[in-house]
Scaffold this active site. Structure first.
Site, PDB file in Angstrom:
ATOM      1  CG  PHE A 148      31.823  41.006 -55.710  1.00 36.57           C
ATOM      2  CD1 PHE A 148      30.478  41.187 -56.015  1.00 36.57           C
ATOM      3  CD2 PHE A 148      32.150  39.983 -54.826  1.00 36.57           C
ATOM      4  CE1 PHE A 148      29.497  40.377 -55.460  1.00 36.57           C
ATOM      5  CE2 PHE A 148      31.176  39.171 -54.270  1.00 36.57           C
ATOM      6  CZ  PHE A 148      29.848  39.369 -54.587  1.00 36.57           C
ATOM      7  CE  LYS A 172      43.051  44.038 -55.896  1.00 39.74           C
ATOM      8  NZ  LYS A 172      41.880  43.373 -56.532  1.00 39.74           N
ATOM      9  NE  ARG A 176      35.274  38.046 -57.616  1.00 34.86           N
ATOM     10  CZ  ARG A 176      34.793  37.448 -56.545  1.00 34.86           C
ATOM     11  NH1 ARG A 176      33.531  37.139 -56.468  1.00 34.86           N
ATOM     12  NH2 ARG A 176      35.573  37.177 -55.535  1.00 34.86           N
ATOM     13  CB  SER A 225      36.155  36.422 -48.147  1.00 36.81           C
ATOM     14  OG  SER A 225      37.434  36.310 -48.727  1.00 36.81           O
ATOM     15  CB  CYS A 280      29.428  42.368 -45.282  1.00 38.16           C
ATOM     16  SG  CYS A 280      29.257  44.098 -44.928  1.00 38.16           S
ATOM     17  CD  GLU A 382      30.019  36.156 -46.078  1.00 41.84           C
ATOM     18  OE1 GLU A 382      31.177  35.873 -46.405  1.00 41.84           O
ATOM     19  OE2 GLU A 382      29.626  37.320 -45.859  1.00 41.84           O
TER      20      GLU A 382
END
Ligand code: NAD
Length: 496
Positions: A148, A172, A176, A225, A280, A382
């Site tokens: 997202f 894909k 969200r 993630s 990230c 994280e």
């Protein structure tokens, strides 16, 4: 209420079936629904990609690149609209969304080099009248699964390179914030891409698992993630697919005693709190070497954080917006609670900020936590929120050992004026992307992006030169055209 659907074989579609709420995180309200593709819908997209592949793989690379040139122009022409779409669903302020889009467009620019990148290698006379060459052939249908936090940029890391190499793509996106991703893909059709070469299916685990299991999909690129990255990598490779799966991060900055502290503070503000820390490459830990450096850093940060403004994406005077969901807000607040409970000092507390007119938005204010230690839960995981934690150590080696011991190895940085220290750091640190006085060392589009350790599963990084390797496979042809009348005798020795 609008339902965000799919793009399959050049057509928009929203078949009957499961849907999920899409929120405006600034208001906390449901703004749309997103369709969750069934197995059959994903299979339709894969079939469309497979049908488009034979013609697309034989389209000259220069012609493929021309689509990318037009695509780049359309992205620039629609930039404000795209940034607004990103803001409404992600919560990013316009200046941050614009930065994301520019970094995405740079990957389209890279794809425009395709004819140069796909030239291959040629050797004349590898033997008598024998020539040999290696060419980079496309794989076929390849898939991308994206997170997202960069709904425009991360998909653009993948499909421009994949498509320009001659592959057909099924994307894909994150369920969200799907709108900008779908709109951007539709611009490719406007740029002249044939139907079926680029397909988008919105969805959840059912869609992802279909992509991972279908034999027609030859490769999967994933960003998200670490837990899901690990699952994607294991499942895709078990099913015989090439896979690159980029995961989570915990990025540390070492603050050396000789650092230009005012500069370090300015850099840390943007790198820790920009995009609400939902990057990230966000810097979430400052490792201060020596108590004097730590005390100065904390005092200056505390002062510099006073004017920071968290608020709705629609007000461009805000520094950063909400986090993505109520659950994300609760998680970030929970991490601050747990750091405090485990003995850290919350110096600036961003829990439950008041944002006038947006009482139900998913906001967390900028937070600074001092005296964090490696055994604390908030250090290990994280957080993915606007939280900077300060860890105090005595030596640079201790700081480096701390970074090396962490499960993630995405990005890191050192603030120093000492060239020798910086060189030792860049040479030895066990992290994939390293900065020296650069807080977010995100590689430009003609390098490649990838972490080490549990931040990347697979051998090749995202975008840049590695993307060309990932989305092609080498074929080496050895060819002889003997001169008239020349005949080789029979030999059973290995050809040499
Ligand atoms: P996520 O892992 O929840 O979702 C990523 C994608 O996986 C989405 O498309 C989602 O639909 C799908 N997914 C989620 N659960 C799944 C399941 N059980 N089975 C199959 N598919 C599933 O990640 P997110 O919350 O969207 O994004 C944030 C995370 O992404 C952070 O950890 C961040 O560090 C990471 N990230 C990493 C990079 C990088 O380059 N290393 C870049 C951006 C984001």
């Amino acid at each position: 209420m609008t339902t965000v659907g799919h793009l399959i074989n050049g057509e928009s579609s929203t078949p009957e079936g499961r849907t999920q709420d899409v929120f405006n995180p600034s208001t906390g309200e449901v703004s749309k629904q997103v369709a969750l593709a069934s197995k059959a819908t994903v299979e339709e997209a894969i079939a469309a990609a497979e049908a488009a592949f034979p013609a697309w793989r034989n389209t000259p690379p220069a012609k493929r690149a021309r689509v990318m040139f037009k695509f780049k122009q359309l992205l620039e022409d629609n930039s404000d609209k795209i940034c607004e779409m990103i803001g409404e669903e992600h919560g990013k302020i316009a200046h941050d969304a614009a930065g994301e889009l520019i970094r995405g467009i740079e990957n389209v620019e890279f794809a425009c080099y395709a004819p140069q990148l796909l030239k291959g290698e040629h050797s004349k006379n590898v033997g008598p009248e024998i020539d040999s060459w290696s060419e980079m052939q496309p794989l076929g249908v390849v898939a991308g699964i994206t997170p997202f936090n960069f709904p425009a940029m991360v998909p653009l890391w993948m499909y421009p390179a994949a498509i320009v190499c001659g592959n057909c793509f099924v994307l894909k996106p994150s369920e969200r914030d799907p709108t900008s991703t779908l709109f951007i893909a539709s611009l490719l059709l406007e740029a002249g891409l044939p139907a079926g070469v680029m397909n988008v299916v919105n969805g959840d685990k059912e869609a992802v698992d279909t992509l991972l299991e279908d034999k027609r999909v030859k490769a999967v690129s994933f960003v998200g993630s670490t837990a899901i990255a690990e699952y994607i990598y294991a499942t895709a490779t078990k099913n015989g697919k090439r896979c690159q799966a980029l995961g989570g991060a915990k990025n540390h900055a070492i603050i050396m005693p000789d650092a230009d502290m005012d500069n370090a503070v300015n850099q840390l503000l943007g790198a820790a709190f920009g995009s609400s820390g939902e990057r990230c490459m966000a810097l979430s830990v400052a490792v201060a070497v020596g108590d004097a450096a730590a005390d100065t850093l904390v005092a200056k940060m505390k002062e510099a954080m006073k004017p920071l403004k968290v608020g709705a994406h629609s007000d461009s005077s805000n520094d950063f917006g909400p986090v993505i969901t109520k659950a994300a807000q609760n998680k970030v607040n929970g991490c601050i609670d747990s750091a405090e409970a485990q003995g850290a000092t919350v110096v600036v507390d961003g829990r439950n900020p008041s944002v006038a007119g947006f009482d139900n938005g998913f906001f967390v204010g900028a937070t600074l936590i001092d005296n964090v230690t490696p055994d604390m839960d908030s250090y290990k995981e994280e957080i993915f929120g606007p939280v900077l934690q300060v860890v105090r150590v005595e030596t640079m080696q201790e700081a480096m050992d701390l970074i090396d011991a962490h499960e993630y190895g995405n990005g890191t940085c050192i603030f120093t004026r000492d060239g020798e220290a910086a060189r030792y750091f860049t040479d030895n640190i066990q992290v994939g992307m390293v900065g020296v006085n650069i807080p977010l060392p995100v590689p430009v589009s003609y390098h490649s992006f990838g972490g080490w350790k549990r931040s990347l599963f697979g051998d090749l990084s995202a975008y840049g030169p590695d993307a060309i390797k990932f989305y092609t496979r080498r074929k080496t042809v050895t060819q002889r055209w003997p001169s008239a009348g020349v005949r080789e005798g029979v030999s059973f020795a290995f050809p040499s």
